[in-house]
Design an enzyme around this catalytic site. Structure first.
Site, PDB file in Angstrom:
ATOM      1  N   LYS A 284      71.949 124.123  31.371  1.00 47.14           N
ATOM      2  CA  LYS A 284      71.984 125.686  31.693  1.00 47.14           C
ATOM      3  C   LYS A 284      72.699 126.627  30.564  1.00 47.14           C
ATOM      4  CE  LYS A 284      72.102 123.489  35.957  1.00 47.14           C
ATOM      5  NZ  LYS A 284      72.344 123.238  37.053  1.00 47.14           N
TER       6      LYS A 284
ATOM      7  N   HIS B 106      62.908 125.270  38.021  1.00 44.78           N
ATOM      8  CA  HIS B 106      64.510 124.973  38.443  1.00 44.78           C
ATOM      9  C   HIS B 106      64.932 125.702  39.282  1.00 44.78           C
ATOM     10  CE1 HIS B 106      69.024 124.372  37.939  1.00 44.78           C
ATOM     11  NE2 HIS B 106      68.071 123.502  37.877  1.00 44.78           N
TER      12      HIS B 106
ATOM     13  N   GLU C 146      67.549 127.662  40.339  1.00 45.83           N
ATOM     14  CA  GLU C 146      68.260 128.435  39.653  1.00 45.83           C
ATOM     15  C   GLU C 146      67.487 130.121  39.349  1.00 45.83           C
ATOM     16  OE1 GLU C 146      71.287 126.708  37.406  1.00 45.83           O
ATOM     17  OE2 GLU C 146      72.184 125.515  39.066  1.00 45.83           O
TER      18      GLU C 146
ATOM     19  N   GLU D  54      65.136 118.087  42.990  1.00 42.99           N
ATOM     20  CA  GLU D  54      66.968 118.595  42.877  1.00 42.99           C
ATOM     21  C   GLU D  54      66.835 118.893  44.520  1.00 42.99           C
ATOM     22  OE1 GLU D  54      67.927 118.768  38.840  1.00 42.99           O
ATOM     23  OE2 GLU D  54      67.674 121.272  38.816  1.00 42.99           O
TER      24      GLU D  54
ATOM     25  N   GLY E  22      75.648 120.544  40.995  1.00 44.01           N
ATOM     26  CA  GLY E  22      77.015 121.597  41.545  1.00 44.01           C
ATOM     27  C   GLY E  22      77.744 122.082  42.223  1.00 44.01           C
TER      28      GLY E  22
ATOM     29  N   SER F 107      74.019 116.941  40.875  1.00 39.68           N
ATOM     30  CA  SER F 107      75.772 115.865  40.747  1.00 39.68           C
ATOM     31  C   SER F 107      75.717 114.556  40.398  1.00 39.68           C
ATOM     32  CB  SER F 107      76.619 116.487  42.501  1.00 39.68           C
ATOM     33  OG  SER F 107      76.514 117.642  42.689  1.00 39.68           O
TER      34      SER F 107
ATOM     35  N   GLY G 259      73.018 117.988  35.474  1.00 42.23           N
ATOM     36  CA  GLY G 259      73.366 119.639  34.559  1.00 42.23           C
ATOM     37  C   GLY G 259      74.983 119.500  34.204  1.00 42.23           C
ATOM     38  N   GLY G 260      75.549 119.767  34.827  1.00 40.64           N
ATOM     39  CA  GLY G 260      78.191 119.585  33.725  1.00 40.64           C
ATOM     40  C   GLY G 260      77.697 118.323  33.592  1.00 40.64           C
TER      41      GLY G 260
HETATM   42  P1  13P Z   1      74.722 119.117  38.389  1.00 34.89           P
HETATM   43  O1  13P Z   1      74.645 118.172  37.742  1.00 34.89           O
HETATM   44  O2  13P Z   1      75.540 120.679  36.999  1.00 34.89           O
HETATM   45  O3  13P Z   1      74.839 119.378  40.381  1.00 34.89           O
HETATM   46  O4  13P Z   1      72.988 120.257  37.852  1.00 34.89           O
HETATM   47  C1  13P Z   1      72.329 119.339  37.983  1.00 34.89           C
HETATM   48  C2  13P Z   1      70.978 120.535  38.007  1.00 34.89           C
HETATM   49  O5  13P Z   1      70.832 121.640  38.264  1.00 34.89           O
HETATM   50  C3  13P Z   1      70.329 119.848  36.377  1.00 34.89           C
HETATM   51  O6  13P Z   1      68.386 120.501  36.739  1.00 34.89           O
END
Ligand code: 13P
Length: 252
Positions: free
Chosen positions: A14, A99, A101, A171, A177, A214, A235-236
């Site tokens: 991200k 995605h 987002e 997802e 997140g 997550s 992600g994180g």
């Molecule tokens: P998180 O793992 O931070 O929840 O993010 C997932 C994601 O959007 C991967 O593209």
């Protein structure tokens, strides 16, 4: 997961990790994670860090590289945007499309996502198409409708060759997140819907479908054990070399 297939572990950074951070990450990760041929690892850094990642990962072709987004046009007056052809030229083999987002913050609708997937394929790059429902949609019983709509919008614009070139990530927006992860049963059920939709529209029964939302070292084993989950999009937890190395070592 199908035992005969190697799991795929993808990192979506991200808007984290500038060029310096990307180089430092690769140096640390390369120490922690030796190349192995029973997994596929793909990183999606910010575009500005692609060159630094590529340079830092020289000699580690197992660490594959992608961009998080491309513009739907081939080129033109689109300030701030990057085209699929440019990403390819920069040494990228993959690109995310759709995605949540991007859909939420940048207004990428199903038609835009479909156009982007076409641009990515035309550039001889592999699209990782992201789909997933919001909490409101899930609670309203619309899981299947939403996944079906998102997949149909893209696959209906592709020929058989294009469809065969797609990789998918399920997802659920409510798990991104938030620390809230889909259970193995939730993931298996949603992946079954995604797989059915792919097959109904001429795609292969063994399409690779990742789970994202997550994912962390503590839940990777459970998620990978879910039927139809071929890997994860993280992600994180992918920002920490040790944590992501632990995730990439799971399942074997
Ligand atoms: P998180 O793992 O931070 O929840 O993010 C997932 C994601 O959007 C991967 O593209």
């Amino acid at each position: 997961m199908n035992d005969s297939r190697r799991p795929m572990f993808a990192a979506n950074w991200k808007m984290h990790m500038g060029p310096r951070g990307a180089s430092e990450f690769v140096a640390a990760f390369a120490e922690l994670y030796a190349p192995r041929d029973d997994a596929r690892i793909v990183f999606f850094p910010p575009s500005i860090s692609v060159a630094a990642f590529r340079d830092a990962s020289e000699g580690r072709p197992d660490l594959e590289l992608g961009v998080q987004d491309v513009h739907e046009a081939v080129s033109g007056a689109h300030t701030g945007a990057v085209s699929a052809a440019m990403a390819k030229e920069a040494g990228v083999g993959w690109a995310l499309a759709g995605h949540s987002e991007r859909r939420r913050e940048f207004g990428d609708d199903d038609a835009t996502v479909a156009t982007k997937v076409n641009r990515i394929l035309e550039s001889d790059t592999r699209p990782l198409l992201c789909v997933g429902e919001t909490l409101e949609e899930r609670e309203a019983g619309q899981l299947e409708t939403v996944l079906s709509r998102q997949i149909k919008a893209v696959l209906d614009t592709l020929d058989g060759h294009g469809i065969a070139g797609l990789t998918y990530a399920y997802e659920p927006v409510w798990a991104i997140g938030t620390g809230r992860t889909a259970s193995a049963d939730d993931a298996a059920a949603a992946h079954a819907v995604v797989r059915r939709e792919i097959e109904m529209r001429g795609g292969p029964a063994d399409a690779v479908i990742l789970y994202g939302g997550s994912v962390k070292p503590a839940n990777i084993d459970e998620l990978l054990s879910a039927h139809g989950v071929d890997g994860v999009l993280v992600g994180g937890a992918s920002l920490d070399p040790e944590g992501f190395a632990a995730i990439c070592s799971a399942g074997r």
